[in-house]
Design a protein around this motif. Structure first.
Motif, mmCIF file in Angstrom:
data_model
loop_
_atom_site.group_PDB
_atom_site.id
_atom_site.type_symbol
_atom_site.label_atom_id
_atom_site.label_comp_id
_atom_site.label_asym_id
_atom_site.label_seq_id
_atom_site.Cartn_x
_atom_site.Cartn_y
_atom_site.Cartn_z
ATOM 1 N N SER A 188 -0.202 7.299 -1.241
ATOM 2 C CA SER A 188 1.138 6.872 -1.641
ATOM 3 C C SER A 188 1.220 5.364 -1.564
ATOM 4 O O SER A 188 0.336 4.704 -0.999
ATOM 5 C CB SER A 188 2.217 7.532 -0.771
ATOM 6 O OG SER A 188 2.100 7.112 0.574
ATOM 7 N N THR A 280 6.421 8.365 -4.220
ATOM 8 C CA THR A 280 6.159 9.774 -3.939
ATOM 9 C C THR A 280 4.689 9.980 -3.575
ATOM 10 O O THR A 280 3.805 9.502 -4.293
ATOM 11 C CB THR A 280 6.489 10.628 -5.172
ATOM 12 O OG1 THR A 280 7.844 10.402 -5.546
ATOM 13 C CG2 THR A 280 6.266 12.108 -4.889
ATOM 14 N N PRO A 281 4.375 10.664 -2.464
ATOM 15 C CA PRO A 281 2.971 10.949 -2.128
ATOM 16 C C PRO A 281 2.308 11.782 -3.221
ATOM 17 O O PRO A 281 2.931 12.689 -3.792
ATOM 18 C CB PRO A 281 3.077 11.734 -0.818
ATOM 19 C CG PRO A 281 4.407 11.340 -0.242
ATOM 20 C CD PRO A 281 5.307 11.141 -1.422
ATOM 21 N N ALA A 299 0.495 6.802 -7.783
ATOM 22 C CA ALA A 299 1.235 6.289 -6.624
ATOM 23 C C ALA A 299 1.856 4.933 -6.925
ATOM 24 O O ALA A 299 3.025 4.673 -6.592
ATOM 25 C CB ALA A 299 0.299 6.192 -5.417
#
Length: 362
Positions: A188, A280-281, A299
């Motif tokens: 991320s 967002t991961p 990422a």
């Protein structure tokens, strides 16, 4: 290239020497222990262009040697490639944490080693050559990554922060972890949303102090989460976690709040100037090196998009970093597709070009 190879296996050293000398005309210097290697690096007049280290050696192991070399100003940025039979996760993480640039498991394809050496010879990546760039019409374009930002990254890497690795080494770490680990992991990105404003409004020493203090807090937070991270530039940090879920960002924010309480008051004040957003991961599929790079691509795109969404009402359009986004994504996309191509060839286990292309039709 002038290359120092360090391994206690005579036959392997001989193989490396013959292969790289004959095929690419590299100059090879050899050592059979970490102690001998340090003596060579200390007394050799000419600088080395690349260092190849085994991990398991008597007296001084390869990871300790790597750490000692990185503490030597002369070789603080020289590429170090670990050539080792050790594939366990902790060896991989410890090697990159000590300053390794890349990692190859024995036995390996010598063509892969040659490709890695050529990669470290090239200096045309945007992050490492942020000067002049030409568009399709041969007009000069401004680079999105400033030379001063590259200097910031180098200074940050000298702070001795746990879990922080140089950017290209971080990409290689993610690729190698994807190849070696059967379990998924996640990457991320975190972006300092007010990076440009702070850079413009603060004195140079205040800005640097704020960035370093923030990185120290991030380092302490990620150490507790068993993660590695790197500073890419323009206020973007990339992170690799052992796992990922919907609560990952919540856990990181909580860990950072705890870490702030543990640093000195002055550092806490300095890092409090920084505002940040989390992307967002993105999960990385095991066994696919290209997927790790595509995940980094996703990422960065995620955090830049989220930063723009948060910033539209407060920041002038020319400060949104869209040019940086274009360059960063094109770099990651290009590396991802090259890795995907190499994965395909490796999975099929064929020579190139395929024999059927060379066979005459009857």
């Amino acid at each position: 290239m002038k290359i120092l190879t360090v391994d206690d296996d005579d036959s392997f050293i001989d193989l490396i020497e013959r292969s790289l000398t004959v095929s690419d005309n590299h100059e090879i210097v050899t050592a059979q222990s970490g102690t001998e290697a340090m003596n060579i690096l200390t007394h050799e007049d000419a600088a080395f262009d690349c260092l190849l280290f085994d991990i398991q050696m008597p007296e001084v192991d390869g990871i300790t040697l790597c750490r000692n070399v990185r503490n030597t100003a002369r070789f603080s940025t020289t590429p170090i490639i670990m050539l080792t039979a050790m594939s366990q996760k902790h060896y991989l993480e410890n090697a990159f944490a000590a300053g390794a640039s890349d990692y190859l498991n024995k036995p390996f394809d010598f063509q892969e080693l040659r490709e890695k050496l050529r990669t470290w010879q090239r200096t045309d990546l945007a992050f490492h050559k942020p000067d002049v760039h030409f568009d399709g019409y041969q007009r000069v374009e401004a680079r999105s990554v400033k030379a001063s930002d590259a200097d910031l990254a180098r200074q940050l890497e000298k702070q001795g922060l746990k879990r922080l690795v140089e950017y290209l080494a971080f990409e290689n770490f993610c690729v190698k972890r994807a190849q070696n680990d059967r379990r998924r992991f996640s990457v991320s990105a975190l972006k300092m949303s007010n990076f440009e404003q702070l850079q413009d409004s603060l004195a140079a020493d205040q800005f640097t102090e704020s960035l370093f203090a923030f990185a120290k807090v991030l380092s302490a937070s990620l150490d507790g989460m068993d993660a590695m991270f790197s500073y890419r530039g323009r206020g973007i940090f990339l992170m690799a976690y052992p796992t990922g879920n919907a609560l990952l960002n919540v856990k990181l924010r909580a860990a950072m709040r705890r870490a702030v309480r543990q640093v000195e008051a002055r550092e806490a004040v300095a890092q409090s100037r920084i505002r940040y957003v989390l992307g967002t991961p993105v999960k990385v599929a095991p066994r696919l090196s290209a997927d790790a790079l595509f995940a980094l691509h996703a990422a960065v795109k995620s955090v830049e998009t989220r930063n723009i969404e948060h910033s539209l009402d407060n920041v002038p359009t020319n400060l949104l970093g869209s040019l940086y986004l274009k360059d960063e994504l094109s770099h990651l996309e290009a590396r991802s597709y090259r890795a995907l191509f190499n994965d395909e060839l490796r999975d099929r286990d064929v020579s190139w070009p395929p024999r059927k292309m060379l066979t005459r039709k009857a």
